[in-house]
Design a protein around this motif. Structure first.
Motif, mmCIF file in Angstrom:
data_model
loop_
_atom_site.group_PDB
_atom_site.id
_atom_site.type_symbol
_atom_site.label_atom_id
_atom_site.label_comp_id
_atom_site.label_asym_id
_atom_site.label_seq_id
_atom_site.Cartn_x
_atom_site.Cartn_y
_atom_site.Cartn_z
ATOM 1 N N VAL A 115 0.847 -0.962 0.433
ATOM 2 C CA VAL A 115 0.055 0.470 0.008
ATOM 3 C C VAL A 115 1.099 0.951 -0.013
ATOM 4 C CG1 VAL A 115 -1.914 0.649 1.399
ATOM 5 C CG2 VAL A 115 -2.187 -1.246 1.407
ATOM 6 N N VAL A 116 0.228 1.703 -0.340
ATOM 7 C CA VAL A 116 1.065 3.832 -0.917
ATOM 8 C C VAL A 116 0.112 4.474 0.002
ATOM 9 C CG1 VAL A 116 2.475 3.357 -2.888
ATOM 10 C CG2 VAL A 116 0.394 4.610 -2.889
ATOM 11 N N VAL A 117 0.790 5.181 0.802
ATOM 12 C CA VAL A 117 0.033 6.427 2.047
ATOM 13 C C VAL A 117 0.280 7.499 1.602
ATOM 14 C CG1 VAL A 117 -0.608 6.001 4.187
ATOM 15 C CG2 VAL A 117 -0.509 4.640 3.048
ATOM 16 N N ALA A 142 -3.944 2.544 -2.893
ATOM 17 C CA ALA A 142 -3.564 3.637 -2.680
ATOM 18 C C ALA A 142 -4.152 4.574 -2.069
ATOM 19 C CB ALA A 142 -2.776 4.282 -3.838
ATOM 20 N N VAL A 143 -3.690 4.659 -0.521
ATOM 21 C CA VAL A 143 -4.927 5.552 0.371
ATOM 22 C C VAL A 143 -3.573 6.998 0.254
ATOM 23 C CG1 VAL A 143 -5.116 5.783 2.345
ATOM 24 C CG2 VAL A 143 -4.342 3.385 1.189
ATOM 25 N N LEU A 144 -5.168 8.499 0.013
ATOM 26 C CA LEU A 144 -4.842 9.099 -0.080
ATOM 27 C C LEU A 144 -5.280 10.475 0.808
ATOM 28 C CD1 LEU A 144 -4.693 8.479 -3.317
ATOM 29 C CD2 LEU A 144 -4.956 10.265 -4.132
ATOM 30 N N GLY A 184 -0.406 -4.877 8.778
ATOM 31 C CA GLY A 184 0.627 -4.805 8.504
ATOM 32 C C GLY A 184 1.530 -3.896 8.852
ATOM 33 N N THR A 185 3.026 -3.469 8.130
ATOM 34 C CA THR A 185 3.882 -2.930 9.097
ATOM 35 C C THR A 185 3.852 -1.216 7.685
ATOM 36 O OG1 THR A 185 5.489 -5.126 9.390
ATOM 37 C CG2 THR A 185 6.239 -2.785 9.012
ATOM 38 N N SER A 186 3.530 -0.804 8.530
ATOM 39 C CA SER A 186 3.317 1.147 7.547
ATOM 40 C C SER A 186 5.141 2.057 7.987
ATOM 41 C CB SER A 186 1.926 1.179 8.798
ATOM 42 O OG SER A 186 2.709 1.833 10.195
ATOM 43 N N ALA A 207 2.313 -1.358 4.510
ATOM 44 C CA ALA A 207 1.968 -0.084 3.213
ATOM 45 C C ALA A 207 3.560 0.778 4.105
ATOM 46 C CB ALA A 207 1.446 0.391 4.428
ATOM 47 N N LEU A 208 3.862 2.009 2.985
ATOM 48 C CA LEU A 208 4.580 3.234 2.660
ATOM 49 C C LEU A 208 4.077 4.756 2.784
ATOM 50 C CD1 LEU A 208 6.554 1.785 0.117
ATOM 51 C CD2 LEU A 208 7.657 1.484 1.593
#
Length: 261
Positions: A115-117, A142-144, A184-186, A207-208
């Protein structure tokens, strides 16, 4: 294709298109946008979309739309003077082709979460490029944040080059709540840490988290993330562009997962 000529700014079709070109609120309420150029139109069709209206500038040869005639049988085609087309185009040098199109909702991706945050990314070109990078890496979501530029704006779509059509997105998200719920790990990319990104284990659900081009990540978002990490930069610059930082991080995740396999 049967074409309808539009000559006046008062034409209701032109007025609707102009709102979509200029207003994020209009795009959000209608869940519609404008696609600029044949490449985006082709990507939209390949993703299963069907444009509502095709728009051609008078100086643009009708043959430019011929390759799409079969796939766009249900679309209305309009022709506008170049001066009016320029008012709709997102760039100084218009392509001559636009399409009015509904937002797509790609299905959720299966497999291991990547995931990209994104927090408050305000440059549309940067945002589009980041979504393109995420899509290229096979990101699952993708989380915006609410402060991000409109992901469906014509300029962000140009930057994404079709990413918005294939990448599941959660828009206007409460990042703190989302990160706390993520199983997960962010990993928050931040300069103010000694932890090396390349030393992190990204082989599980990851998640990055990337922040605003100038201000970086907010304190609340940093606090909600599981870890903080920095990208080692031995050169004499202060930081990377947000889009470049995400690209480095997301492909490091892929490298680790490939090595683990």
């Amino acid at each position: 294709m049967t074409e309808t000529a539009i000559r006046s700014r008062d034409n209701p079709i032109f007025r609707r298109l102009k709102k979509l070109a200029e207003s994020s609120r209009a795009r959000r309420e209608a869940r519609m946008t404008l696609l600029d150029g044949e490449h985006l139109l082709a990507a939209y069709l390949a993703a299963g979309g069907m444009p509502h209206t095709l728009v051609r500038a008078e100086s643009c040869a009708p043959a430019r739309l011929a390759p799409f005639a079969q796939d766009c049988r249900q679309a209305r085609t309009v022709v506008v003077p170049d001066a009016l087309f320029a008012e709709l185009a997102p760039v100084a040098t218009p392509t001559g082709v636009l399409a009015e199109a509904a937002w797509l909702t790609p299905p959720a991706s299966g497999g291991l979460a990547l995931v990209v945050v994104l927090e408050d990314i305000q440059n549309p070109g940067n945002l589009g490029a980041m979504l393109r990078t995420a899509a290229a890496a096979g990101a699952t979501l993708a989380v915006l944040s609410k402060g991000c530029h409109d992901a469906w704006s014509p300029k962000a779509l140009r930057g994404g080059q079709g990413a918005q059509f294939v990448l599941p997105m959660q828009l206007a998200a409460d990042l703190g709540a989302w990160l706390r719920d993520f199983s997960g790990t962010s990993i928050a990319l931040a300069l103010e840490t000694a932890h090396d990104l390349y030393a992190q284990d990204c082989t599980a659900a990851t998640a990055l988290v990337v922040g605003n081009e100038g201000a970086g990540l907010s304190g609340a978002t940093l606090a909600a993330a599981t870890k903080r990490a920095r990208i080692p930069m031995p050169g004499r610059v202060e930081s990377l562009n947000a889009s470049a930082a995400l690209a480095v991080a997301v492909f490091e995740v892929l490298r680790q997962r490939g090595a683990r396999r």
